[in-house]
Design a protein around this motif. Structure first.
Motif, PDB file in Angstrom:
ATOM      1  N   GLY A 281      72.799  41.112  60.202  1.00  0.00           N
ATOM      2  CA  GLY A 281      72.162  41.128  58.885  1.00  0.00           C
ATOM      3  C   GLY A 281      70.872  40.342  58.803  1.00  0.00           C
ATOM      4  N   ARG A 282      70.017  40.494  59.825  1.00  0.00           N
ATOM      5  CA  ARG A 282      68.717  39.803  59.793  1.00  0.00           C
ATOM      6  C   ARG A 282      67.831  40.407  58.723  1.00  0.00           C
ATOM      7  N   VAL A 283      67.133  39.561  57.989  1.00  0.00           N
ATOM      8  CA  VAL A 283      66.204  40.028  56.958  1.00  0.00           C
ATOM      9  C   VAL A 283      64.954  40.535  57.651  1.00  0.00           C
ATOM     10  N   MET A 284      64.583  41.767  57.331  1.00  0.00           N
ATOM     11  CA  MET A 284      63.422  42.403  57.963  1.00  0.00           C
ATOM     12  C   MET A 284      62.489  42.949  56.886  1.00  0.00           C
ATOM     13  N   TYR A 285      61.233  43.136  57.271  1.00  0.00           N
ATOM     14  CA  TYR A 285      60.205  43.694  56.398  1.00  0.00           C
ATOM     15  C   TYR A 285      59.553  44.853  57.125  1.00  0.00           C
ATOM     16  N   ARG A 286      59.364  45.948  56.434  1.00  0.00           N
ATOM     17  CA  ARG A 286      58.664  47.098  56.997  1.00  0.00           C
ATOM     18  C   ARG A 286      57.161  46.851  56.841  1.00  0.00           C
ATOM     19  N   VAL A 287      56.384  47.110  57.884  1.00  0.00           N
ATOM     20  CA  VAL A 287      54.954  46.826  57.864  1.00  0.00           C
ATOM     21  C   VAL A 287      54.260  47.658  56.780  1.00  0.00           C
ATOM     22  N   GLU A 288      54.649  48.929  56.636  1.00  0.00           N
ATOM     23  CA  GLU A 288      54.029  49.769  55.598  1.00  0.00           C
ATOM     24  C   GLU A 288      54.328  49.211  54.207  1.00  0.00           C
ATOM     25  N   ALA A 289      55.537  48.676  54.018  1.00  0.00           N
ATOM     26  CA  ALA A 289      55.894  48.093  52.722  1.00  0.00           C
ATOM     27  C   ALA A 289      55.072  46.833  52.443  1.00  0.00           C
ATOM     28  N   LEU A 290      54.814  46.030  53.482  1.00  0.00           N
ATOM     29  CA  LEU A 290      53.972  44.844  53.300  1.00  0.00           C
ATOM     30  C   LEU A 290      52.557  45.236  52.910  1.00  0.00           C
ATOM     31  N   ASN A 291      52.015  46.243  53.609  1.00  0.00           N
ATOM     32  CA  ASN A 291      50.651  46.678  53.294  1.00  0.00           C
ATOM     33  C   ASN A 291      50.562  47.257  51.889  1.00  0.00           C
ATOM     34  N   SER A 292      51.547  48.050  51.466  1.00  0.00           N
ATOM     35  CA  SER A 292      51.501  48.611  50.113  1.00  0.00           C
ATOM     36  C   SER A 292      51.704  47.512  49.068  1.00  0.00           C
ATOM     37  N   TRP A 293      52.535  46.504  49.367  1.00  0.00           N
ATOM     38  CA  TRP A 293      52.711  45.393  48.446  1.00  0.00           C
ATOM     39  C   TRP A 293      51.411  44.611  48.275  1.00  0.00           C
ATOM     40  N   ILE A 294      50.681  44.416  49.377  1.00  0.00           N
ATOM     41  CA  ILE A 294      49.383  43.735  49.302  1.00  0.00           C
ATOM     42  C   ILE A 294      48.421  44.540  48.437  1.00  0.00           C
ATOM     43  N   ARG A 295      48.393  45.876  48.622  1.00  0.00           N
ATOM     44  CA  ARG A 295      47.524  46.723  47.793  1.00  0.00           C
ATOM     45  C   ARG A 295      47.901  46.625  46.320  1.00  0.00           C
ATOM     46  N   ASP A 296      49.202  46.622  46.022  1.00  0.00           N
ATOM     47  CA  ASP A 296      49.657  46.496  44.640  1.00  0.00           C
ATOM     48  C   ASP A 296      49.236  45.157  44.037  1.00  0.00           C
ATOM     49  N   GLN A 297      49.290  44.090  44.846  1.00  0.00           N
ATOM     50  CA  GLN A 297      48.863  42.783  44.358  1.00  0.00           C
ATOM     51  C   GLN A 297      47.368  42.777  44.047  1.00  0.00           C
ATOM     52  N   GLU A 298      46.595  43.443  44.892  1.00  0.00           N
ATOM     53  CA  GLU A 298      45.152  43.516  44.643  1.00  0.00           C
ATOM     54  C   GLU A 298      44.854  44.293  43.361  1.00  0.00           C
ATOM     55  N   LEU A 299      45.591  45.378  43.136  1.00  0.00           N
ATOM     56  CA  LEU A 299      45.355  46.185  41.938  1.00  0.00           C
ATOM     57  C   LEU A 299      45.832  45.488  40.669  1.00  0.00           C
ATOM     58  N   ALA A 300      46.822  44.622  40.783  1.00  0.00           N
ATOM     59  CA  ALA A 300      47.346  43.920  39.617  1.00  0.00           C
ATOM     60  C   ALA A 300      46.497  42.718  39.233  1.00  0.00           C
ATOM     61  N   ASP A 301      45.562  42.327  40.087  1.00  0.00           N
ATOM     62  CA  ASP A 301      44.724  41.163  39.815  1.00  0.00           C
ATOM     63  C   ASP A 301      43.440  41.615  39.135  1.00  0.00           C
ATOM     64  N   SER A 302      43.091  40.958  38.035  1.00  0.00           N
ATOM     65  CA  SER A 302      41.901  41.367  37.280  1.00  0.00           C
ATOM     66  C   SER A 302      40.607  41.034  38.010  1.00  0.00           C
ATOM     67  N   ARG A 303      40.658  40.129  38.988  1.00  0.00           N
ATOM     68  CA  ARG A 303      39.430  39.802  39.717  1.00  0.00           C
ATOM     69  C   ARG A 303      39.020  40.905  40.683  1.00  0.00           C
ATOM     70  N   SER A 304      40.010  41.636  41.198  1.00  0.00           N
ATOM     71  CA  SER A 304      39.700  42.698  42.145  1.00  0.00           C
ATOM     72  C   SER A 304      39.792  44.078  41.512  1.00  0.00           C
ATOM     73  N   ASN A 305      40.302  44.180  40.288  1.00  0.00           N
ATOM     74  CA  ASN A 305      40.423  45.458  39.598  1.00  0.00           C
ATOM     75  C   ASN A 305      39.644  45.354  38.290  1.00  0.00           C
ATOM     76  N   SER A 306      38.491  45.987  38.245  1.00  0.00           N
ATOM     77  CA  SER A 306      37.632  45.867  37.065  1.00  0.00           C
ATOM     78  C   SER A 306      38.251  46.517  35.830  1.00  0.00           C
ATOM     79  N   ASN A 307      39.212  47.433  36.002  1.00  0.00           N
ATOM     80  CA  ASN A 307      39.862  48.046  34.838  1.00  0.00           C
ATOM     81  C   ASN A 307      40.722  47.035  34.077  1.00  0.00           C
ATOM     82  N   LEU A 308      41.198  45.989  34.756  1.00  0.00           N
ATOM     83  CA  LEU A 308      42.025  44.987  34.110  1.00  0.00           C
ATOM     84  C   LEU A 308      41.233  43.786  33.607  1.00  0.00           C
ATOM     85  N   ASP A 309      39.945  43.754  33.880  1.00  0.00           N
ATOM     86  CA  ASP A 309      39.113  42.628  33.466  1.00  0.00           C
ATOM     87  C   ASP A 309      38.995  42.621  31.949  1.00  0.00           C
ATOM     88  N   PRO A 310      39.400  41.544  31.275  1.00  0.00           N
ATOM     89  CA  PRO A 310      39.336  41.533  29.818  1.00  0.00           C
ATOM     90  C   PRO A 310      37.913  41.596  29.283  1.00  0.00           C
TER      91      PRO A 310
END
Length: 154
Positions: free
Chosen positions: A110-139
């Motif tokens: 039962g070793r905890v593992m991470y899929r590389v594609e899931a890590l990359n998509s999570w990083i992309r989601d974090q970038e899109l959720a941040d208003s500094r990197s996503n101008s659509n979210l900039d207030p």
């Protein structure tokens, strides 16, 4: 608790202060044969006793340990933490709180593992959720809203 690095830093400061002609102890003057003097006494080099260690590099560059170069599809907690530039403890805490990148247990132990594609998509989601990197979210780019009375709302 004093570490070797903190003691080394203090000794370097004392050597620099003496080389500039001052005392290693702030506010005190050197005494030579009982008489105060401004001439600094020679000191042994600090490096003679404590050779400088190379700086510790906790995070390896991504290009050197990239899973794409090694052909790995899954990463352990330690490898995923290194890949993301985080500590393994942070990933354990995020997993416990059901935050962070998606993970799963693999194998009979039962070793905890991470899929590389899931890590990359999570990083992309974090970038899109941040208003500094996503101008659509900039207030500041949001259209102004008005109250029914006509006054602007910030």
């Amino acid at each position: 608790m004093w570490t070797i690095d903190s003691v080394r830093a203090l000794l370097y400061l004392a050597v620099e202060r003496r080389e500039r002609g001052g005392s290693c102890c702030a506010g005190r003057r050197e005494r030579l044969n009982g008489q105060p003097t401004d001439v600094p006494r020679p000191l042994k080099a600090v490096d003679q006793h404590w050779p400088a260690r190379p700086a510790r590099n906790f995070v390896k560059p991504h290009h050197a340990t990239s899973p794409a170069r090694t052909g790995q599809a899954f990463l352990s907690v330690q490898d995923a933490a290194e890949y993301l530039g985080l500590s393994p403890h942070t990933l354990y805490v995020w997993r416990h709180r059901r935050q962070g990148p998606p993970s799963f247990r693999m194998g009979p132990r039962g070793r905890v593992m991470y899929r590389v594609e899931a890590l990359n998509s999570w990083i992309r989601d974090q970038e899109l959720a941040d208003s500094r990197s996503n101008s659509n979210l900039d207030p500041l780019n949001a259209p102004r809203r008005f109250r029914s009375s006509g006054a602007a709302v910030a």
